[in-house]
Design a protein around this motif. Structure first.
Motif, PDB file in Angstrom:
ATOM      1  N   LEU A 158      -7.711  -4.622  67.685  1.00 18.65           N
ATOM      2  CA  LEU A 158      -6.461  -4.419  68.391  1.00 18.65           C
ATOM      3  C   LEU A 158      -6.503  -5.106  69.794  1.00 18.65           C
ATOM      4  O   LEU A 158      -6.355  -4.549  70.764  1.00 18.65           O
ATOM      5  CB  LEU A 158      -5.532  -3.385  68.251  1.00 18.65           C
ATOM      6  CG  LEU A 158      -5.434  -2.725  66.908  1.00 18.65           C
ATOM      7  CD1 LEU A 158      -5.068  -1.443  66.777  1.00 18.65           C
ATOM      8  CD2 LEU A 158      -4.522  -3.555  65.981  1.00 18.65           C
ATOM      9  N   PRO A 159      -7.172  -6.081  69.955  1.00 18.12           N
ATOM     10  CA  PRO A 159      -7.732  -6.632  71.261  1.00 18.12           C
ATOM     11  C   PRO A 159      -6.458  -6.793  72.478  1.00 18.12           C
ATOM     12  O   PRO A 159      -6.981  -6.847  73.705  1.00 18.12           O
ATOM     13  CB  PRO A 159      -8.276  -7.952  71.116  1.00 18.12           C
ATOM     14  CG  PRO A 159      -7.506  -8.543  70.049  1.00 18.12           C
ATOM     15  CD  PRO A 159      -7.563  -7.301  69.041  1.00 18.12           C
ATOM     16  N   TRP A 160      -5.385  -6.759  72.097  1.00 20.31           N
ATOM     17  CA  TRP A 160      -4.278  -6.784  73.002  1.00 20.31           C
ATOM     18  C   TRP A 160      -3.451  -5.616  73.487  1.00 20.31           C
ATOM     19  O   TRP A 160      -2.701  -5.311  74.430  1.00 20.31           O
ATOM     20  CB  TRP A 160      -2.968  -7.790  72.299  1.00 20.31           C
ATOM     21  CG  TRP A 160      -2.379  -6.867  71.415  1.00 20.31           C
ATOM     22  CD1 TRP A 160      -1.152  -6.014  71.393  1.00 20.31           C
ATOM     23  CD2 TRP A 160      -2.927  -6.907  69.832  1.00 20.31           C
ATOM     24  NE1 TRP A 160      -0.923  -5.574  70.115  1.00 20.31           N
ATOM     25  CE2 TRP A 160      -2.008  -6.185  69.252  1.00 20.31           C
ATOM     26  CE3 TRP A 160      -3.774  -7.785  69.238  1.00 20.31           C
ATOM     27  CZ2 TRP A 160      -2.097  -5.939  67.852  1.00 20.31           C
ATOM     28  CZ3 TRP A 160      -3.801  -7.294  67.844  1.00 20.31           C
ATOM     29  CH2 TRP A 160      -3.029  -6.736  67.216  1.00 20.31           C
ATOM     30  N   VAL A 161      -4.363  -4.304  72.949  1.00 21.50           N
ATOM     31  CA  VAL A 161      -3.987  -2.992  73.169  1.00 21.50           C
ATOM     32  C   VAL A 161      -4.870  -2.338  74.239  1.00 21.50           C
ATOM     33  O   VAL A 161      -6.134  -2.417  73.898  1.00 21.50           O
ATOM     34  CB  VAL A 161      -3.998  -2.185  72.078  1.00 21.50           C
ATOM     35  CG1 VAL A 161      -3.577  -0.720  72.209  1.00 21.50           C
ATOM     36  CG2 VAL A 161      -2.929  -2.988  70.879  1.00 21.50           C
ATOM     37  N   ASN A 162      -4.260  -1.836  75.401  1.00 25.69           N
ATOM     38  CA  ASN A 162      -5.137  -1.177  76.501  1.00 25.69           C
ATOM     39  C   ASN A 162      -5.102   0.420  76.328  1.00 25.69           C
ATOM     40  O   ASN A 162      -4.165   0.801  75.647  1.00 25.69           O
ATOM     41  CB  ASN A 162      -4.821  -1.444  77.839  1.00 25.69           C
ATOM     42  CG  ASN A 162      -4.982  -3.180  78.201  1.00 25.69           C
ATOM     43  OD1 ASN A 162      -6.262  -3.509  77.860  1.00 25.69           O
ATOM     44  ND2 ASN A 162      -4.249  -3.776  78.815  1.00 25.69           N
ATOM     45  N   LYS A 163      -5.856   1.207  76.805  1.00 28.42           N
ATOM     46  CA  LYS A 163      -5.921   2.366  76.605  1.00 28.42           C
ATOM     47  C   LYS A 163      -4.776   2.983  77.252  1.00 28.42           C
ATOM     48  O   LYS A 163      -4.232   4.164  76.744  1.00 28.42           O
ATOM     49  CB  LYS A 163      -7.284   3.052  77.005  1.00 28.42           C
ATOM     50  CG  LYS A 163      -8.501   2.961  76.101  1.00 28.42           C
ATOM     51  CD  LYS A 163      -9.360   3.764  76.390  1.00 28.42           C
ATOM     52  CE  LYS A 163     -10.211   3.466  77.762  1.00 28.42           C
ATOM     53  NZ  LYS A 163     -11.103   4.455  78.030  1.00 28.42           N
ATOM     54  N   SER A 164      -4.273   2.261  78.298  1.00 27.09           N
ATOM     55  CA  SER A 164      -2.929   2.878  78.830  1.00 27.09           C
ATOM     56  C   SER A 164      -1.872   2.937  78.062  1.00 27.09           C
ATOM     57  O   SER A 164      -1.035   3.998  78.208  1.00 27.09           O
ATOM     58  CB  SER A 164      -2.598   1.988  80.007  1.00 27.09           C
ATOM     59  OG  SER A 164      -2.289   0.774  79.637  1.00 27.09           O
ATOM     60  N   LEU A 165      -1.851   2.205  76.901  1.00 30.78           N
ATOM     61  CA  LEU A 165      -0.696   2.275  76.020  1.00 30.78           C
ATOM     62  C   LEU A 165      -0.854   3.531  75.206  1.00 30.78           C
ATOM     63  O   LEU A 165       0.374   4.304  74.798  1.00 30.78           O
ATOM     64  CB  LEU A 165      -0.562   1.081  75.108  1.00 30.78           C
ATOM     65  CG  LEU A 165       0.200   1.176  73.854  1.00 30.78           C
ATOM     66  CD1 LEU A 165       1.702   1.183  74.252  1.00 30.78           C
ATOM     67  CD2 LEU A 165      -0.002  -0.081  72.873  1.00 30.78           C
ATOM     68  N   PHE A 166      -2.061   3.968  74.817  1.00 32.60           N
ATOM     69  CA  PHE A 166      -2.319   5.191  74.248  1.00 32.60           C
ATOM     70  C   PHE A 166      -1.826   6.363  74.847  1.00 32.60           C
ATOM     71  O   PHE A 166      -1.265   7.216  74.483  1.00 32.60           O
ATOM     72  CB  PHE A 166      -3.768   5.361  73.772  1.00 32.60           C
ATOM     73  CG  PHE A 166      -4.351   6.693  73.392  1.00 32.60           C
ATOM     74  CD1 PHE A 166      -3.955   7.173  72.037  1.00 32.60           C
ATOM     75  CD2 PHE A 166      -4.999   7.337  73.941  1.00 32.60           C
ATOM     76  CE1 PHE A 166      -3.982   8.482  71.696  1.00 32.60           C
ATOM     77  CE2 PHE A 166      -5.314   8.846  73.954  1.00 32.60           C
ATOM     78  CZ  PHE A 166      -4.972   9.267  72.485  1.00 32.60           C
ATOM     79  N   TYR A 167      -2.318   6.388  76.216  1.00 35.81           N
ATOM     80  CA  TYR A 167      -1.973   7.609  77.033  1.00 35.81           C
ATOM     81  C   TYR A 167      -0.393   7.669  77.276  1.00 35.81           C
ATOM     82  O   TYR A 167       0.235   8.906  77.205  1.00 35.81           O
ATOM     83  CB  TYR A 167      -2.444   7.360  78.639  1.00 35.81           C
ATOM     84  CG  TYR A 167      -4.123   7.603  78.474  1.00 35.81           C
ATOM     85  CD1 TYR A 167      -4.335   8.855  77.880  1.00 35.81           C
ATOM     86  CD2 TYR A 167      -4.945   6.856  78.937  1.00 35.81           C
ATOM     87  CE1 TYR A 167      -5.949   9.045  77.731  1.00 35.81           C
ATOM     88  CE2 TYR A 167      -6.236   6.961  78.883  1.00 35.81           C
ATOM     89  CZ  TYR A 167      -6.686   8.124  78.372  1.00 35.81           C
ATOM     90  OH  TYR A 167      -8.101   8.307  78.261  1.00 35.81           O
ATOM     91  N   GLU A 168       0.293   6.661  77.369  1.00 37.75           N
ATOM     92  CA  GLU A 168       1.835   6.619  77.513  1.00 37.75           C
ATOM     93  C   GLU A 168       2.418   7.248  76.177  1.00 37.75           C
ATOM     94  O   GLU A 168       3.169   8.115  76.197  1.00 37.75           O
ATOM     95  CB  GLU A 168       2.264   5.329  77.460  1.00 37.75           C
ATOM     96  CG  GLU A 168       3.613   5.193  77.627  1.00 37.75           C
ATOM     97  CD  GLU A 168       4.457   5.816  78.877  1.00 37.75           C
ATOM     98  OE1 GLU A 168       5.663   5.869  79.054  1.00 37.75           O
ATOM     99  OE2 GLU A 168       3.586   5.929  79.865  1.00 37.75           O
TER     100      GLU A 168
END
Length: 219
Positions: free
Chosen positions: A181-191
């Motif tokens: 899922l290359p458009w997904v950053n870890k910041s989205l997970f933490y949110e």
């Protein structure tokens, strides 16, 4: 979404797993133990070249495992990709002297190759993405184990930090973005994780779907 670290208790306050490690265990003994325990059991087994670990997951382990699994599934499904998901499935290859029962594993790019049937790593490709939650110390070198399996992407969560690893030249390298899922950053997970804690899991998933609808790159 803004980057925000998850609200988390200290590791010392989180009884998450019970573990027992045995050394110098033969492969045949490992397979006999698997057969004796059966498929429907609380304990999970990892085997790496004679080292056998028994792990019983408790709530502080199972909840983040389920939350992260839901995160991955929602991203894949809402993005229009195919998916075969498995939980605590026994992955093993005798010639490698390795066996594992990850918290979650997913076929995404290779889903069509294993659709509708039981996976056999002796002839099937490894999962595209594996998730392991390890809040307490494990004696199994899981990076080495899954690298030898050839798993392209390995997510590890220690109760506070998500590490995304990609297989490069036979070894894992830490990256900030998912290979699947290359458009997904870890910041989205933490949110998302923080929303699960403050808003509840259902609302966090609704907000995630809204984010995907507005951010997923259109072809």
């Amino acid at each position: 979404m803004q980057t925000q670290l998850p609200v988390a208790e200290t590791k010392e306050s989180m009884p998450a797993e019970q573990r027992l490690t045995l050394n110098n265990i033969a492969w045949d003994t490992y397979e006999k133990i698997l057969d004796a325990f059966g498929e429907h059991r609380a304990v999970r087994l990892h085997y790496n070249e004679g080292v056998l670990e028994f792990m019983v997951p408790l709530e502080a382990h199972e909840n983040p495992s389920d939350i992260i699994g839901a995160f991955i599934r929602r991203l894949v499904v809402d993005s229009g990709f195919d998916l075969k998901s498995m939980a605590s499935t026994t992955l093993r290859r005798k010639e490698l002297q390795k066996g594992a029962e990850p918290d979650k594993c997913f076929y995404i790019q290779n889903e069509s190759k294993v659709r509708g049937r039981e996976v056999d790593l002796e002839k099937d490709p490894p999962p595209d993405l594996v998730l392991e939650v390890d809040i307490t110390h494990t004696d199994i070198d899981k990076n080495h184990l899954y690298a030898k399996f050839g798993v392209p992407e390995f997510w590890r969560f220690d109760g506070q930090t998500l590490t995304i690893l990609q297989l490069q030249d036979g070894e894992y390298q830490e990256v900030e973005q998912s290979l699947s899922l290359p458009w997904v950053n870890k910041s989205l997970f933490y949110e998302y994780l923080n929303n699960c804690k403050t808003l509840g899991e259902a609302q966090a998933l609704r907000q995630l779907s809204t984010w995907i609808a507005s951010h997923f790159p259109q072809s």
